[in-house]
Design an enzyme around this catalytic site. Sequence first.
Site, mmCIF file in Angstrom:
data_model
loop_
_atom_site.group_PDB
_atom_site.id
_atom_site.type_symbol
_atom_site.label_atom_id
_atom_site.label_comp_id
_atom_site.label_asym_id
_atom_site.label_seq_id
_atom_site.Cartn_x
_atom_site.Cartn_y
_atom_site.Cartn_z
ATOM 1 N N GLU A 235 21.167 -0.210 -10.170
ATOM 2 C CA GLU A 235 20.370 -0.529 -11.349
ATOM 3 C C GLU A 235 21.234 -0.501 -12.601
ATOM 4 O OE1 GLU A 235 17.980 -1.401 -14.238
ATOM 5 O OE2 GLU A 235 17.188 -1.508 -12.190
ATOM 6 N N HIS B 182 -14.425 18.271 -3.503
ATOM 7 C CA HIS B 182 -13.395 19.225 -3.091
ATOM 8 C C HIS B 182 -13.414 19.365 -1.575
ATOM 9 C CE1 HIS B 182 -10.842 22.800 -3.094
ATOM 10 N NE2 HIS B 182 -11.707 23.340 -2.229
ATOM 11 N N THR C 57 2.421 -17.048 -4.154
ATOM 12 C CA THR C 57 3.470 -16.081 -3.816
ATOM 13 C C THR C 57 2.869 -14.784 -3.319
ATOM 14 O OG1 THR C 57 5.081 -17.008 -5.363
ATOM 15 C CG2 THR C 57 5.330 -14.688 -4.793
ATOM 16 N N GLY D 68 0.791 -27.160 -3.484
ATOM 17 C CA GLY D 68 1.850 -27.815 -2.722
ATOM 18 C C GLY D 68 2.306 -27.053 -1.501
ATOM 19 N N LYS E 26 3.155 -5.338 1.582
ATOM 20 C CA LYS E 26 2.315 -4.172 1.843
ATOM 21 C C LYS E 26 2.077 -3.993 3.331
ATOM 22 C CE LYS E 26 2.362 -3.868 -2.478
ATOM 23 N NZ LYS E 26 3.328 -4.962 -2.628
#
Length: 460
Positions: A198, A439, A41, A34, A51
């Site tokens: 929170e 490394h 989303t 639709g 992002k």
Amino acid sequence: MTTYDLIIIGGGPGGYVAAIRAAQLGMKVACVEGRAALGGTCLNVGCIPSKALLTSSAKYAELSHLSSHGIAVEGASVDLGAMMGRKDKIVGDLTKGIAFLFKKNGVDLIEGWASIPAAGQVRVGDDLYEANDILIATGSEPTSLNGIEIDEQDILSSTGAIALESVPEHLAVIGAGVIGLELGQVWARLGAKVTVVEYLDRVLPGIDGEIAKLAQRALSKRGLKFQLGRALKSVEKTDTGLTLTMDRVGKDKEEVMEADKVLIAVGRRPVTRGLGLEDLGVAVNPRGFIEVDGTFQTSVSGVYAIGDCVPGPMLAHKAEEDGVACVEMLAGQAGHVDYNTVPGVVYTDPEVASVGLTEEALKETGTEYWVGKFAFMANSRARSTGETDGAVKVLADTDGKILGAHICGAHGGDLIAELVLAMTKGATVAEVAATCHAHPAMGEAVKEACLDAMGRAIHA
């Protein structure tokens, strides 16, 4: 009346991936959407645009730290319109890409909002379609708090928070979960004062507690303020902005905060309204999620559901895995999703990535376990880039089999992939540690954490 092997309702990550995979398996497939664009989303107002803004805002924030590299930058400024334009172009290009994939794979796109009047039938507007099977992949939407109305102007959901026309002076973020922290950091980087409120006494509920503390400490260093253990009661609009009234959890104390924008980021809920599920007889649990069995079939034969509208992690990649597994089973194949190895990532700076069990969960069940940790401060690549916040944490049983892995640090979302693969293959910490890592690289911290779990860390 057009008849299909499979009609998928919803063109988000789970829906469009399921549609393409079903077409690859030889089914005649249609996808009903639709929105004006595919991607749901995630692509339109969620994962991808957020992002894009995280990346843009990170580049601006980095300018203030370049002096330590011997680089002077003066006169830098933010063109918010251009930043939003870049975000919108990324979204537009990707939605067009999905439409191209539909054409390439022979998936029919039906534009409009769907309902299911009966098993085997889908109505879109005045048109009725028949299908052997129907797959509901309608996703989720932001939820609010009782008595607080989201208007996307002053009181925002994530949708409004990625489309602001100016940087707010003070943004209050309600909810210290993934969405709240990511979008809070976007606007903090661009110059807003950001306060995260929170209800719980910690950030990132569900994430390993030790890793969550590292994330909070790092985000505090980067400008976010935290008000934990507080319950939002009301938001009142005034001539000068917004007044938030909060209760201290467990204490007989009320507090007031002033802000000019409020982001409500307290969770998401399934989108199932308008489908006609109640009349159809599809069972829905008390939280609104569609109940399904191991094959993703609902309580009505021939009607299936995946992704955010069924129980489980509300993640785009989980929805994709659901979709592929579901249609492969419909095609007679052995589809399967191991939800214990579905990773989650918070794309803040530093990133937070997690897979499997937390240390709290292991303690709760009385499981004996090994724990290995390695701080990025001791990683040579992290020291050279200046990205030393956080650590890798690995949890294993007493035979060394990995039960969970948790990372707070730069590129954590990429580093977790090695540990996801290890868990999927049943690898031990010894086997990961025995793998030669390049490394200098951030991935060496994964090797060292696995060594530490065995008491053999070299650089700890």
